[in-house]
Structure formats: C-alpha cells, structure tokens
Design an enzyme around this catalytic site. Structure first.
Site, short mmCIF file in Angstrom:
data_model
loop_
_atom_site.label_atom_id
_atom_site.label_comp_id
_atom_site.label_asym_id
_atom_site.label_seq_id
_atom_site.Cartn_x
_atom_site.Cartn_y
_atom_site.Cartn_z
CB CYS A 1 -1.49 4.13 9.57
SG CYS A 1 -2.81 4.74 10.65
NE ARG B 1 -3.78 0.18 2.27
CZ ARG B 1 -4.55 0.62 3.28
NH1 ARG B 1 -4.57 -0.04 4.44
NH2 ARG B 1 -5.29 1.70 3.12
#
Length: 279
Positions: free
Chosen positions: A235, A179
C-alpha cells in the site's frame, strides 16, 4: 478462517468475565491525536489503547517506509506489559471497519499469535448496539509474550523487485485507484505504483453496508488471482495492505505476504521506477 468477532459476541464475553484483552487502535492519518483523545472520552470496557505511530510502528529512520513494523522483541515486551501472551484472546477495534485494527491483527499473527479477532464494525457498531462505554483505564497483570516471528510473512524491497520481475509472485497495491494511477498523491514525493502491481483497493473487501464481505463474496472479489502463487500485498506504508491480507486469507489464500515498507519504501531508492499505467 474466522478473524472477525461481532459486538454481540464481545459483549457476551465481557459480561461473563471471560479472559480477554480488548485493544483500541483508533487513529486518523490527518489528526494524530484523534485516537488517544477518543479513547480518553470513552472506550469499550477493559480496552487498552495502542497508537499507530507510537506503538504499531518502528522508527522510520532505521527502517524503510513511513510506518515500518516495530522491533519484534520490544513490541512483544510491550504486549506482555498489557497482559497479552500468545494464549490470550485478543479483540481489536478501530472507529468502524478501517485499516488500523487489521494492522495490529497482522502484527500479532506475524509474531505467532493466532487467537486474534477484529471487531466487526468497530467502535461505531458497539455504540449503535447501545453497549456500555467507560473512561476507566484498565490494569492487567503482566505476562511474557514470547514472539515466534513468521519470517515468511513479510518481504522486503529487493525480494519484491526480484520476485515480480521473475513472475514468481503477484504484487497488489491496496491504495485508492487515483493514487495507484498517479493522478493524486497527498503523502509522497512521487506518484504512481510499483511496476507490475495490480490495484485492489482495500475498502473493496467491504460490502455496501460497510461490513466485511462474506467468504463467498471475497472469493469472487479475488477470483482473478492465482491461489498457487505467492501474493505480496503493499500500500503506501504497510497499513491499508492489512485488510487485503485478512480478506485474502478469509478467501482461502495461504501464501500471502506483506511488504511492510510498501510504496513509501520503494520510492526511497532513487533507482526504483514507478508506473502510472493499469496492470
């Protein structure tokens, strides 16, 4: 710094009727009723349940990102209703060693509560040890939780942009490497990472046996980061960043901050660029 508690220690405290509030925060990002359902089926005696979406997050419409921190005063009121004030010993657990218990750990520390512990191994370790579970819903006497937010513990988008560009802080992205590199993105409309962010996958604070790494191993894991510089941890939405914050503090880093909105907030500003190259 001691932020972890073993299931044996917790069982001893509960068996000796020590004043303690246990909080179950089990959750599944792909099945939002998992935690509440699991709690109803069986939980550690005396545990209350707090839900990531309903209790540990504020309104995404009013705040940046998909899991913004809740309003401090409203959350403090909720804590007081469950018998928690800043002097109450609190032990938090999720299913195993996951991201949800550290999220509440960070929130309580941010509001000025220091006597907070994450249960090592979570519910799975409790069950593996053969300790009792119950379906009984506990009742706690109400207390007044007076929040004393540590404003220096969080930063917002503009601060992140300015400090990283000026090389005044190191930015960490806690998501999986795929990601971070923009190869996959199951949740958001853009893929990649905030420019300048370094990738430290949150699960890497765990050892091969899925227990938290000991202090020496955490020192080694974060060895390339400067201890004399501000570390901003991000995050996707401010949840999986929290295990990294715990790990950094266990390793002796003191100037560690959370970007609560994280990548989901960053990409909500059309002018903000994203990168897909390793930093």
């Amino acid at each position: 710094m001691e932020f972890l508690m073993s299931v044996q220690e917790l069982n001893h405290l509960l068996s000796n009727k020590r004043e303690i509030v246990v909080v179950d925060v089990r959750f599944d990002l792909n099945n939002h009723t998992f935690g509440q359902d699991a709690y109803k089926k069986g939980h550690i005696p005396g545990a209350i349940y707090l839900d990531l979406n309903k209790d540990l997050s504020g309104s995404a419409e009013k705040h940046g990102g998909s899991h913004p921190l809740p309003d401090a005063k409203l959350f403090a009121k909720k804590l007081g209703e469950y018998g928690i004030d800043t002097k109450t010993n609190v032990v938090i657990y999720d299913q195993a060693n996951e991201m949800f218990a550290p999220r509440l750990w960070f929130m309580l520390h941010h509001l000025g509560h220091e006597q907070v512990y994450v249960l090592e191994g979570g519910m799975q370790a409790w069950l593996d040890a053969g300790f009792e579970v119950t379906k009984e819903i506990p009742a706690y006497g109400k207390k007044q939780f007076v929040p004393q937010p540590k404003q220096h513990a969080i930063v917002h988008m503009k601060e992140v942009k300015d400090k990283v560009q000026a090389n005044e802080a190191v930015l960490i992205d806690s998501r999986a490497r795929e990601r971070y590199l923009g190869k996959v993105e199951p949740m958001y409309k853009k893929a990649g990472h905030i420019p300048g962010a370094k990738n430290y996958f949150w699960k890497d604070v765990m050892a091969d046996d899925n227990k938290w790494k000991r202090v020496e191993a955490l020192h080694e894991h974060f060895a390339s980061l400067p201890k004399d510089k501000e570390i901003i941890v991000s995050c996707g939405s401010g949840v999986s960043a929290c295990p990294n914050i715990m790990g950094l503090k266990m390793a002796g880093f003191t100037n560690v901050k959370l970007y609560p909105g994280s990548f989901s907030d960053w990409i909500s500003y059309e002018e903000n660029k994203v990168e897909t190259k390793e930093q």
